[in-house]
Design an enzyme around this catalytic site. Structure first.
Site, PDB file in Angstrom:
ATOM      1  N   ASP A   1      -2.741   1.404   8.954  1.00 20.93           N
ATOM      2  CA  ASP A   1      -3.120   0.659   7.759  1.00 20.93           C
ATOM      3  C   ASP A   1      -4.498   1.089   7.255  1.00 20.93           C
ATOM      4  O   ASP A   1      -4.709   1.272   6.057  1.00 20.93           O
ATOM      5  CB  ASP A   1      -3.118  -0.842   8.083  1.00 20.93           C
ATOM      6  CG  ASP A   1      -3.221  -1.690   6.835  1.00 20.93           C
ATOM      7  OD1 ASP A   1      -2.395  -1.510   5.928  1.00 20.93           O
ATOM      8  OD2 ASP A   1      -4.129  -2.532   6.762  1.00 20.93           O
TER       9      ASP A   1
ATOM     10  N   GLU B   1      -0.123  -7.797   9.887  1.00 20.55           N
ATOM     11  CA  GLU B   1       1.218  -7.594   9.365  1.00 20.55           C
ATOM     12  C   GLU B   1       2.207  -8.268  10.330  1.00 20.55           C
ATOM     13  O   GLU B   1       1.852  -8.576  11.468  1.00 20.55           O
ATOM     14  CB  GLU B   1       1.522  -6.090   9.270  1.00 20.55           C
ATOM     15  CG  GLU B   1       0.610  -5.298   8.348  1.00 20.55           C
ATOM     16  CD  GLU B   1       0.830  -5.620   6.877  1.00 20.55           C
ATOM     17  OE1 GLU B   1       1.878  -6.242   6.553  1.00 20.55           O
ATOM     18  OE2 GLU B   1      -0.041  -5.293   6.056  1.00 20.55           O
TER      19      GLU B   1
ATOM     20  N   GLU C   1      -5.666  -3.249  -6.484  1.00 20.07           N
ATOM     21  CA  GLU C   1      -6.975  -3.567  -5.904  1.00 20.07           C
ATOM     22  C   GLU C   1      -6.850  -4.110  -4.489  1.00 20.07           C
ATOM     23  O   GLU C   1      -7.655  -3.788  -3.610  1.00 20.07           O
ATOM     24  CB  GLU C   1      -7.698  -4.576  -6.804  1.00 20.07           C
ATOM     25  CG  GLU C   1      -9.070  -5.008  -6.308  1.00 20.07           C
ATOM     26  CD  GLU C   1     -10.077  -3.878  -6.304  1.00 20.07           C
ATOM     27  OE1 GLU C   1     -10.361  -3.344  -5.192  1.00 20.07           O
ATOM     28  OE2 GLU C   1     -10.565  -3.515  -7.380  1.00 20.07           O
TER      29      GLU C   1
ATOM     30  N   LYS D   1      -5.717   3.019   3.738  1.00 19.38           N
ATOM     31  CA  LYS D   1      -6.764   2.489   2.862  1.00 19.38           C
ATOM     32  C   LYS D   1      -7.819   3.543   2.535  1.00 19.38           C
ATOM     33  O   LYS D   1      -8.228   3.682   1.372  1.00 19.38           O
ATOM     34  CB  LYS D   1      -7.416   1.268   3.518  1.00 19.38           C
ATOM     35  CG  LYS D   1      -6.484   0.054   3.599  1.00 19.38           C
ATOM     36  CD  LYS D   1      -7.143  -1.116   4.328  1.00 19.38           C
ATOM     37  CE  LYS D   1      -6.226  -2.326   4.380  1.00 19.38           C
ATOM     38  NZ  LYS D   1      -6.809  -3.467   5.100  1.00 19.38           N
TER      39      LYS D   1
ATOM     40  N   VAL E   1      -6.930  -2.395  -0.652  1.00 19.88           N
ATOM     41  CA  VAL E   1      -8.112  -2.198   0.183  1.00 19.88           C
ATOM     42  C   VAL E   1      -9.036  -3.399   0.016  1.00 19.88           C
ATOM     43  O   VAL E   1      -9.452  -3.712  -1.099  1.00 19.88           O
ATOM     44  CB  VAL E   1      -8.872  -0.917  -0.198  1.00 19.88           C
ATOM     45  CG1 VAL E   1     -10.086  -0.723   0.710  1.00 19.88           C
ATOM     46  CG2 VAL E   1      -7.967   0.304  -0.147  1.00 19.88           C
TER      47      VAL E   1
ATOM     48  N   LYS F   1       0.798  -1.234   0.000  1.00 19.10           N
ATOM     49  CA  LYS F   1       0.000   0.000   0.000  1.00 19.10           C
ATOM     50  C   LYS F   1       0.828   1.279   0.000  1.00 19.10           C
ATOM     51  O   LYS F   1       0.281   2.371  -0.110  1.00 19.10           O
ATOM     52  CB  LYS F   1      -0.921   0.017   1.226  1.00 19.10           C
ATOM     53  CG  LYS F   1      -2.032  -0.999   1.184  1.00 19.10           C
ATOM     54  CD  LYS F   1      -2.878  -0.962   2.427  1.00 19.10           C
ATOM     55  CE  LYS F   1      -2.276  -1.753   3.547  1.00 19.10           C
ATOM     56  NZ  LYS F   1      -2.248  -3.201   3.306  1.00 19.10           N
TER      57      LYS F   1
ATOM     58  N   LEU G   1     -11.648  -8.138  -2.408  1.00 20.14           N
ATOM     59  CA  LEU G   1     -12.938  -7.505  -2.695  1.00 20.14           C
ATOM     60  C   LEU G   1     -12.797  -6.460  -3.813  1.00 20.14           C
ATOM     61  O   LEU G   1     -11.808  -5.741  -3.873  1.00 20.14           O
ATOM     62  CB  LEU G   1     -13.483  -6.821  -1.442  1.00 20.14           C
ATOM     63  CG  LEU G   1     -13.856  -7.734  -0.267  1.00 20.14           C
ATOM     64  CD1 LEU G   1     -14.328  -6.890   0.917  1.00 20.14           C
ATOM     65  CD2 LEU G   1     -14.928  -8.729  -0.680  1.00 20.14           C
TER      66      LEU G   1
END
Length: 816
Positions: free
Chosen positions: A682, A671, A610, A686, A613, A583, A617
């Site tokens: 985190d 993590e 993708e 997101k 996040v 990320k 999904l």
């Protein structure tokens, strides 16, 4: 009558000559034949090399000539019966004595002219053809040796002599009429001028000799016997899936051979084409293979699907010269003057392109001639350059030409678009383009380092049943990486069969080792890849990907490293697609995030993340679809941490908070350092990524973070962290008790509205969409202009190696 020509590899040694002999015997049972042979493989180059030594006063030419003599003497001993060897051994020695006299003259004079070059190189074909004719005679065949040099008349343009076809045709016709032997053996490559001086027909001239003879005697067929089974759809040294072309027209063959298909010397086609003589290219080492038929009578039945292209060819060591200036516009004779000065200096122009503005002309020449050409052109246009009507000629080196050739390309729309589209999508920069009005050839000039990649891209696009080879470079071999690899191996057969995609793991790296294999790492070898690997470095991995320059490349980052995203931009600039589970890049400084997105767009590649996040999904994809369709995101409410959702769903007071977090880490939901999850960092990343994808220019510092962890828990190591969690159990229990008193549960949420975002612990009521969210599930609730009353909800597992790997896998497929 048939003409059979055997190239240097076909007569390289006694073993190969015996294979050729078998072919000659078989053909001579039903036809009179003329056999044209080249020198033994490598002889011509070696003769020239020795002459260059001699002209440089280097006595190393002497052992070279001795080695060649021994090679031919050994051939006599292997081909001729023992009792008859003496005369042929003397024959070889006599001619090598003659050669030694010539080389001594070169040594004394220090001069190696084209006239002398033709004299010494003629010995290769002269010797091989005599020895092969002798072998056939001793085998009892009705065979005679024909001195083609005495019959083929040329001008005195040494090394590239021009044939006087009228005299040559009469000579050859009379000889064949007067010598009714079943087999005639002749040397290729060599001829004589009107003064009796030895001349040669250019490198590859043995093909030309055979074609000249075929045309002169109106042969039924010309066969070129070589070491490959015909002309290929591409150079097999570059494209491993190249295959023989069964049938091809004269024009297609001429175009392919001109642009690098070495199997056929380009001038060879014209004589047989003028007489409509079929030409077959066959393999001496696989004589039953079909080979390639070059003909005017091709099978073009209406019910047979015609392939647009016949082949891809390439030519290396090319340079471009560009002459430009306003003084060229509307001035007649500029092009004539340019080409005339180059022609006078015998500089061959390979490709020409000129814009309709007439402001510039660009030509391609052999790189060896470029600086000579530069001086010639600048000298010719010196006055115009001094008066600033023209600029001095510009040169570019390190280039190659790749040509797509096919008779059926004519009048068929979309061929150029398909060609340039697939090259552009793989980052191939085109320096020049040429397409004749015949439409059977589209030639491009590209960087030489891109040649292999371009040839494979075009071959795959036009000849390989449309199965796309995709080269994957995986960085990270932890839980997600290992699951991803297994999914790739398990699913690849399905992808090939149903989606015409073949995935190859062409490179892999962890923090210690990295390993590469252009053909892909087989599944049964994958477990031991690190044993064959070299020392890893992030930038070293990127440099290797770039240097290998494989088509359809995808770099996959399944690490949490802050170093790996540093290489994204350099890879995108080389049109390497990127799939990032990491990320850090998408949540970095906004300008850097935009730079990466724009770089991907500008270089026709993809940057997908993708799984940043919601694991697998479709969250970011949903935002992208909404935005593309003209909708606008007005608010986002979400639970974005499968880790935190798992923790608070399982923390009910029966176990300590520390124990629940440890369980989450053990099951792979956190993590390596759980504080990244529990601090909300985190989740903040997101929601930042979602806001940015929704079109809002937010920085990480703009995210309001309401942490529930005491500051002391953030100090020290991971082990220290768990100790502190235990010490602060009362704090966590009080948070739980407060929510339970209200009849609610704890959820760590992210929210975005009115351009602002925040993350923190909330109490979710039973009537909330967030309440009924179990295990490691995530939920994202979008409100948009279209989904204003009833929001759009994406819900499902948002953590776990298996689902995250599947999300990465989906991004890989989207990238290609």
């Amino acid at each position: 009558m048939k003409i059979l020509k055997f190239g240097g590899t076909s007569v390289a040694n006694a073993r190969n000559i015996l294979l050729a002999e078998h072919i000659v015997k078989k053909e001579s049972l039903h036809n009179r034949i003329i056999v044209v042979v080249s020198a033994l493989h490598g002889i011509t180059d070696t003769l020239i090399k020795a002459a260059e030594y001699a002209s440089a006063k280097d006595e190393n030419y002497i052992p070279i000539i001795k080695d060649l003599e021994e090679q031919h003497l050994d051939l006599v001993k292997e081909l001729i019966p023992v009792l008859d060897q003496s005369s042929w051994l003397s024959f070889v020695k006599k001619h090598f004595n003659d050669m030694e006299d010539i080389y001594s003259g070169i040594y004394v004079l220090g001069e190696f002219t084209d006239k002398i070059r033709d004299r010494i190189t003629s010995y290769g074909e002269f010797l091989s053809s005599n020895l092969i004719a002798a072998r056939l005679q001793y085998e009892g065949l009705d065979c005679i040796w024909m001195n083609a040099a005495e019959l083929i008349r040329t001008d005195s343009s040494f090394t590239h002599a021009k044939v006087d076809f009228e005299i040559t045709e009469d000579n050859l016709k009379n000889y064949v009429a007067n010598h009714q032997n079943q087999i005639i053996v002749a040397p290729g490559f060599i001829a004589k001028d009107q003064n009796g001086n030895m001349t040669t027909l250019g490198r590859g001239g043995s093909d030309y000799t055979a074609a000249i003879i075929a045309a002169a005697v109106s042969a039924d067929e010309l066969q070129i016997w070589t070491d490959v089974s015909g002309m290929m759809t591409a150079d097999p040294r570059l494209a491993s899936h190249a295959k023989p072309i069964p049938e091809i027209s004269y024009h297609e063959a001429m175009e392919l051979s001109h642009f690098g298909a070495k199997v056929l010397y380009p001038p060879s086609i014209q004589p047989v084409m003028a007489k409509n003589i079929d030409l077959k290219i066959k393999n001496t080492f696989d004589p039953d293979a079909h080979g390639t038929l070059v003909s005017h009578r091709l099978n073009k039945s209406a019910d047979k699907k015609q392939q647009a292209a016949a082949g891809v060819s390439n030519m290396s060591h090319i340079a471009l010269l560009t002459l430009e200036g306003s003084g060229m516009v509307g001035i007649p004779g500029i092009s004539a003057k340019l080409f005339q000065c180059l022609s006078f200096e015998k500089i061959n122009v390979i490709l020409i392109t000129q814009g309709s503005s007439e402001h510039s002309i660009t030509i391609a020449v052999n790189e060896k001639e470029v600086f000579h050409a530069e001086n010639v052109v600048n000298s010719t246009f010196q006055d115009d350059i001094q008066l600033h009507r023209m600029a001095p000629v510009k040169i570019e080196t390190g280039l190659s030409i790749v040509a797509l050739v096919g008779e059926n390309m004519k009048n068929r729309s979309g061929i150029s678009a398909k060609m340039f589209g697939c090259l552009g999508n793989n980052g191939i920069n085109i320096r020049a383009i040429a397409q004749g009005s015949s439409e059977r050839n589209i030639s491009i000039v590209i960087s030489e380092k891109d040649t292999r990649k371009a040839v494979n891209i075009l071959h795959e696009e036009f000849f390989e049943s449309e199965i796309k080879q995709v080269h994957l470079y995986l960085c990270g071999t932890g839980n997600v990486g290992s699951k991803l690899v297994q999914q790739i191996y398990d699913q690849n057969d399905y992808l090939q069969e149903n989606h015409l995609i073949n995935l190859r793991i062409a490179g892999i790296s962890n923090s210690r080792k990295m390993f590469f294999s252009d053909k892909g790492i087989p599944e049964d070898e994958f477990k031991n890849w690190s044993e064959k690997g070299i020392e890893a470095s992030v930038h070293g991995f990127a440099e290797e990907i770039i240097s290998r320059n494989l088509r359809n490349s995808v770099f996959i980052d399944v690490t949490a490293s802050s170093l790996v995203p540093d290489i994204y931009e350099s890879l995108l600039k080389r049109s390497v697609n990127i799939v990032a589970c990491n990320k850090i890049a998408a949540s970095s400084d906004f300008e850097h995030y935009k730079t990466l997105k724009n770089t991907a767009r500008n270089h026709n590649c993809n940057f997908h993340f993708e799984t940043n996040v919601g694991a697998g999904l479709p969250v970011i994809g949903t935002i992208n679809d909404l935005m593309k369709s003209g909708d606008k995101i007005t608010s986002i409410q979400a639970v974005l941490s499968g880790t935190l959702n798992f923790v608070f769903n399982n923390y009910d007071g029966s176990r300590t908070f520390s124990e629940v977090v440890a369980q989450a880490q053990k099951e792979g939901y956190t993590e390596p350092d759980p504080r990244l999850d529990l601090t909300g960092t985190d989740v903040a990343r997101k929601i930042l990524i979602l806001a940015r994808e929704a079109g809002y220019a937010l920085q990480f510092e703009d995210i309001e973070n309401e942490s529930f962890l005491p500051e002391e828990c953030l100090q020290g190591s991971v082990e220290d962290f768990y100790v502190k969690l235990t010490e602060y159990e009362d704090h966590f229990k009080s948070l739980l008790n407060q929510a339970q008193k209200e009849g609610k549960i704890l959820k760590y949420t992210a929210a975005f509205k009115d351009g602002k975002a925040k993350v923190g612990l909330q109490h979710a009521a039973p009537d909330s969409d967030l309440y009924h969210l179990y295990g490691k599930d995530n939920i994202v609730i979008f409100k948009t202009l279209r989904y204003s009353e009833q929001p759009l909800v994406v819900k499902g597992a948002g953590a776990g190696a298996e689902v995250t790997a599947s999300g990465v896998f989906a991004d890989i497929i989207r990238s290609v």
